[in-house]
Design a protein around this motif. Structure first.
Motif, mmCIF file in Angstrom:
data_model
loop_
_atom_site.group_PDB
_atom_site.id
_atom_site.type_symbol
_atom_site.label_atom_id
_atom_site.label_comp_id
_atom_site.label_asym_id
_atom_site.label_seq_id
_atom_site.Cartn_x
_atom_site.Cartn_y
_atom_site.Cartn_z
ATOM 1 N N ILE A 16 0.851 -1.063 -0.157
ATOM 2 C CA ILE A 16 -0.034 -0.092 0.099
ATOM 3 C C ILE A 16 1.047 1.170 0.077
ATOM 4 O O ILE A 16 1.758 1.464 0.860
ATOM 5 N N GLN A 17 0.623 2.306 -1.075
ATOM 6 C CA GLN A 17 1.437 3.161 -1.244
ATOM 7 C C GLN A 17 0.693 4.549 -1.341
ATOM 8 O O GLN A 17 -0.458 4.538 -1.754
ATOM 9 N N ASP A 18 1.033 5.668 -0.562
ATOM 10 C CA ASP A 18 0.172 6.766 -0.651
ATOM 11 C C ASP A 18 0.494 7.391 -2.007
ATOM 12 O O ASP A 18 1.444 7.467 -2.661
ATOM 13 N N GLU A 19 -0.889 7.617 -2.497
ATOM 14 C CA GLU A 19 -0.745 8.217 -4.131
ATOM 15 C C GLU A 19 0.019 9.286 -4.113
ATOM 16 O O GLU A 19 0.734 9.669 -5.177
ATOM 17 N N GLN A 20 -0.018 10.482 -3.148
ATOM 18 C CA GLN A 20 0.530 11.394 -3.465
ATOM 19 C C GLN A 20 1.947 11.781 -2.942
ATOM 20 O O GLN A 20 2.746 12.067 -3.908
ATOM 21 N N THR A 21 2.454 11.166 -1.978
ATOM 22 C CA THR A 21 3.860 11.179 -1.572
ATOM 23 C C THR A 21 4.611 9.984 -1.891
ATOM 24 O O THR A 21 5.995 9.876 -1.791
ATOM 25 N N GLN A 40 -14.675 -3.848 -6.004
ATOM 26 C CA GLN A 40 -16.290 -3.463 -5.723
ATOM 27 C C GLN A 40 -16.343 -2.009 -5.211
ATOM 28 O O GLN A 40 -17.159 -1.268 -5.546
ATOM 29 N N GLU A 41 -15.831 -2.076 -3.922
ATOM 30 C CA GLU A 41 -15.980 -1.027 -2.993
ATOM 31 C C GLU A 41 -14.990 0.264 -3.308
ATOM 32 O O GLU A 41 -15.266 1.487 -2.664
ATOM 33 N N ASN A 42 -13.916 -0.090 -3.761
ATOM 34 C CA ASN A 42 -12.848 0.939 -3.961
ATOM 35 C C ASN A 42 -12.414 1.491 -2.844
ATOM 36 O O ASN A 42 -11.753 2.673 -2.732
ATOM 37 N N VAL A 43 -12.330 0.522 -1.731
ATOM 38 C CA VAL A 43 -11.694 0.780 -0.375
ATOM 39 C C VAL A 43 -10.847 -0.651 -0.178
ATOM 40 O O VAL A 43 -11.215 -1.600 -0.283
ATOM 41 N N VAL A 44 -9.820 -0.495 0.598
ATOM 42 C CA VAL A 44 -8.882 -1.467 0.415
ATOM 43 C C VAL A 44 -9.528 -2.566 1.588
ATOM 44 O O VAL A 44 -9.601 -2.113 2.833
ATOM 45 N N THR A 45 -9.444 -4.019 0.922
ATOM 46 C CA THR A 45 -9.807 -4.976 2.204
ATOM 47 C C THR A 45 -8.905 -5.926 2.068
ATOM 48 O O THR A 45 -8.328 -6.351 0.806
ATOM 49 N N LEU A 65 -8.733 3.251 3.240
ATOM 50 C CA LEU A 65 -7.406 3.491 2.499
ATOM 51 C C LEU A 65 -8.310 3.359 1.095
ATOM 52 O O LEU A 65 -8.842 2.370 0.644
ATOM 53 N N HIS A 66 -8.644 4.466 0.445
ATOM 54 C CA HIS A 66 -9.461 4.615 -1.022
ATOM 55 C C HIS A 66 -8.486 4.389 -2.046
ATOM 56 O O HIS A 66 -7.460 4.996 -1.958
ATOM 57 N N VAL A 67 -8.870 3.379 -2.923
ATOM 58 C CA VAL A 67 -8.037 3.086 -3.978
ATOM 59 C C VAL A 67 -8.134 4.154 -5.250
ATOM 60 O O VAL A 67 -8.941 4.703 -5.456
ATOM 61 N N LYS A 68 -6.813 4.600 -5.468
ATOM 62 C CA LYS A 68 -6.541 5.507 -6.538
ATOM 63 C C LYS A 68 -6.056 4.692 -7.816
ATOM 64 O O LYS A 68 -6.463 4.841 -9.066
ATOM 65 N N SER A 69 -5.063 3.752 -7.604
ATOM 66 C CA SER A 69 -4.723 2.855 -8.643
ATOM 67 C C SER A 69 -4.076 1.611 -8.285
ATOM 68 O O SER A 69 -3.852 1.522 -7.098
ATOM 69 N N MET A 70 -4.371 0.623 -9.429
ATOM 70 C CA MET A 70 -3.904 -0.830 -9.003
ATOM 71 C C MET A 70 -2.994 -1.189 -9.870
ATOM 72 O O MET A 70 -3.211 -1.077 -10.785
ATOM 73 N N HIS A 71 -1.898 -2.046 -9.393
ATOM 74 C CA HIS A 71 -0.647 -2.379 -10.376
ATOM 75 C C HIS A 71 -0.212 -3.773 -10.071
ATOM 76 O O HIS A 71 -0.229 -3.918 -8.656
ATOM 77 N N ILE A 72 -0.211 -4.540 -10.853
ATOM 78 C CA ILE A 72 0.428 -5.764 -10.638
ATOM 79 C C ILE A 72 1.793 -6.072 -10.916
ATOM 80 O O ILE A 72 2.283 -5.424 -12.009
ATOM 81 N N ASP A 73 2.541 -6.865 -10.259
ATOM 82 C CA ASP A 73 3.899 -7.101 -10.630
ATOM 83 C C ASP A 73 4.187 -7.918 -12.034
ATOM 84 O O ASP A 73 3.206 -8.727 -12.296
ATOM 85 N N CYS A 74 5.437 -8.125 -12.256
ATOM 86 C CA CYS A 74 5.755 -8.891 -13.535
ATOM 87 C C CYS A 74 5.467 -10.323 -13.397
ATOM 88 O O CYS A 74 5.176 -10.977 -14.551
ATOM 89 N N ILE A 81 -0.930 -0.932 -4.575
ATOM 90 C CA ILE A 81 -2.158 -0.333 -4.440
ATOM 91 C C ILE A 81 -1.926 1.265 -4.008
ATOM 92 O O ILE A 81 -1.449 1.229 -2.937
ATOM 93 N N LYS A 82 -2.136 2.218 -4.859
ATOM 94 C CA LYS A 82 -1.937 3.568 -4.417
ATOM 95 C C LYS A 82 -3.213 4.096 -3.929
ATOM 96 O O LYS A 82 -4.330 3.779 -4.442
ATOM 97 N N VAL A 83 -3.233 4.662 -2.643
ATOM 98 C CA VAL A 83 -4.325 4.762 -2.269
ATOM 99 C C VAL A 83 -4.432 6.566 -1.552
ATOM 100 O O VAL A 83 -3.342 7.149 -1.326
#
Length: 195
Positions: A16-21, A40-45, A65-74, A81-83
């Motif tokens: 979990i990573q802060d989307e701004q900082t 579904q809820e755009n909140v991290v569970t 933690l409100h989801v701003k973007s999600m990325h999967i590794d290689c 998840i940026k929140v």
């Protein structure tokens, strides 16, 4: 996303990573059900390994933690998840579960504080006093601080150079906000120049 839950016995690590900082706030685990609920809820569970159940971060503290973007590794077995966090992420009350000695991304946080002063003026705040004096005064302060950085570099101590550089960065952030620009735009421009 094609997440490989089978590779790790049904659970994948989630950073979990802060989307701004961009500060890493915590690490948790998700199973398919936790992932689906998060999407579904755009909140991290998460799936709590100790409680053996789904656990929405903030269900007790309200520090969601409100989801701003999600990325999967290689390898398709770890999520980033940026929140946008509603408050401190750690149960100890700290902004992050990782106890770093300082906030490595405070400049990004400071940019957010300045933006908040613009959107929600606080009486007596230096940002608001400067803003009320207009663009010419803001640009004058950037120029003054730039000259003071040069003088400190040539004739003063490292401590004074750090102080003057901090003043320059602060006033530059105010100028960028005044002009409707961001650090992200500067970073992207520097990245492009580097290529």
């Amino acid at each position: 996303m094609n997440i490989d839950f089978n590779k790790t016995d049904g659970l994948v690590p989630v950073v979990i990573q802060d989307e701004q900082t961009l500060e890493v706030l915590m690490l948790g685990y998700m199973n398919q059900e936790a992932y689906d609920k998060t999407v579904q809820e755009n909140v991290v569970t998460f799936f709590s390994r100790s409680k053996q159940r789904l656990w929405t971060k903030g269900e007790t503290s309200q520090n969601f933690l409100h989801v701003k973007s999600m990325h999967i590794d290689c390898d398709n077995d770890t999520l980033l998840i940026k929140v946008k966090a509603d408050g401190p992420t750690c149960h100890t009350g700290s902004r992050s579960c990782f106890q770093t000695e300082y906030n490595q991304n405070f400049i990004n946080e400071l940019e957010n504080i300045i933006a908040d002063r613009y959107e929600n003026p606080v009486e007596g705040s230096y940002v608001n006093k400067l803003r009320n004096k207009g663009l010419k005064k803001i640009t004058q302060k950037v120029g003054e601080e730039g000259v003071e950085v040069v003088i400190a570099a040539l004739h003063e101590t490292n401590k004074e150079l750090i102080d003057e550089s901090s003043d320059l960065v602060f006033h530059l952030l105010v100028l960028l906000r005044e002009k409707g620009l961001s650090l992200q735009q500067i970073a992207k421009n520097l990245e492009e120049r580097h290529k």
